[in-house]
Enzyme design. Structure first.
Site, PDB file in Angstrom:
ATOM      1  N   SER A 128     -10.082 -96.346  10.373  1.00  0.00           N
ATOM      2  CA  SER A 128      -8.974 -96.123  10.877  1.00  0.00           C
ATOM      3  C   SER A 128      -8.987 -97.445  12.116  1.00  0.00           C
ATOM      4  O   SER A 128      -9.788 -97.301  12.614  1.00  0.00           O
ATOM      5  CB  SER A 128      -8.903 -94.878  11.271  1.00  0.00           C
ATOM      6  OG  SER A 128      -7.798 -94.682  12.463  1.00  0.00           O
ATOM      7  N   TYR A 151     -12.945 -87.661  15.695  1.00  0.00           N
ATOM      8  CA  TYR A 151     -12.337 -88.374  14.641  1.00  0.00           C
ATOM      9  C   TYR A 151     -12.624 -89.922  14.994  1.00  0.00           C
ATOM     10  O   TYR A 151     -12.883 -90.637  14.000  1.00  0.00           O
ATOM     11  CB  TYR A 151     -10.807 -88.204  14.503  1.00  0.00           C
ATOM     12  CG  TYR A 151     -10.164 -88.719  13.113  1.00  0.00           C
ATOM     13  CD1 TYR A 151     -10.667 -88.555  11.905  1.00  0.00           C
ATOM     14  CD2 TYR A 151      -9.379 -90.040  13.285  1.00  0.00           C
ATOM     15  CE1 TYR A 151      -9.771 -89.228  10.919  1.00  0.00           C
ATOM     16  CE2 TYR A 151      -8.927 -90.687  12.319  1.00  0.00           C
ATOM     17  CZ  TYR A 151      -9.016 -89.994  10.957  1.00  0.00           C
ATOM     18  OH  TYR A 151      -8.667 -90.812  10.080  1.00  0.00           O
TER      19      TYR A 151
END
Length: 226
Positions: A128, A151
């Site tokens: 990501s 995350y």
């Protein structure tokens, strides 16, 4: 025929990656934690495979069930339970890393013997922009606005894992993909990209031949410069 394993393949990016790779001629084994959620993947023509990347026994049984393996797409991921510093603790970090990082290592290590038998082994780790410092620091980038620590940290680790695996296994094509801000369950479907757009990089990297790049980070526009 190319044999591929996609984790987290019951919905979202994993399901769309499965659909597109089947369309490209791959035999796709759709890794799902609960086979009762595999109907959509099965309808696409995938072979459902019970696989929980947080469970070593599940991983070993899943890999043992594969006849061969050419492409591994480590897609399964969780946001984790923490969204702010007020609810951040070590348990929240561990929850995100267990799936997003340790799960990648657990499955990749188990799959290496099969991948080493392939004539064109490929690994794609879905990372990501939230794990890429330049994107996180750019106010014009979608990733700038994501403040969750677990995350982002886990996806940074995935990028580092990808580079190190690529250096250790030069005979394989091992890369990381950035889906971008895509509408999925992970963000309550508020992303501005479709799942097709969000899988462009992953699919392109999964289709690489032996002369393709390795140790790189790509989004749907191509290589992201370090």
């Amino acid at each position: 025929m190319t044999t591929t394993l996609v984790t987290g393949a019951n919905k979202g990016l994993g399901l769309e990656t499965t659909r597109r790779l089947i369309a490209a001629g791959h035999t796709v084994h759709a890794g799902v934690r609960d086979l009762r959620t595999a109907d959509a993947a099965r309808e696409l023509g995938a072979v459902p495979l019970q696989l929980d990347v947080t469970d070593q026994d599940s991983v070993e049984k899943a890999v043992a069930a594969l006849p061969e393996l050419d492409v591994l797409v480590n897609n399964a991921a969780v946001v984790g339970p923490s969204w702010t510093l007020d609810d951040l603790d070590v348990a929240a970090m561990r929850a995100a890393f267990e799936t997003n990082v340790f799960g990648v290592v657990r499955l990749t290590q188990a799959a290496l013997p099969l991948l080493r038998r392939s004539s064109r082994p490929v690994i794609v780790n879905v990372a990501s922009g939230l794990g890429f410092p330049r994107a996180m620091l750019d106010p014009q980038d979608d990733s700038f606005h994501g403040l969750m620590v677990p995350y982002a940290s886990s996806k940074a680790a995935v990028i580092a894992l990808t580079v190190q695996y690529a250096k250790n296994l030069p005979e394989m094509r091992i890369n990381a993909s950035d889906p971008g801000y895509t509408a999925t369950d992970l963000n309550a479907h508020c992303g501005h990209q479709t799942v097709t757009e969000g899988t462009d990089a992953t699919v392109a990297l999964a289709l690489l031949g032996p002369d393709g790049p390795t140790g790189e980070f790509h989004d749907r526009r191509g290589r992201i410069e370090w």
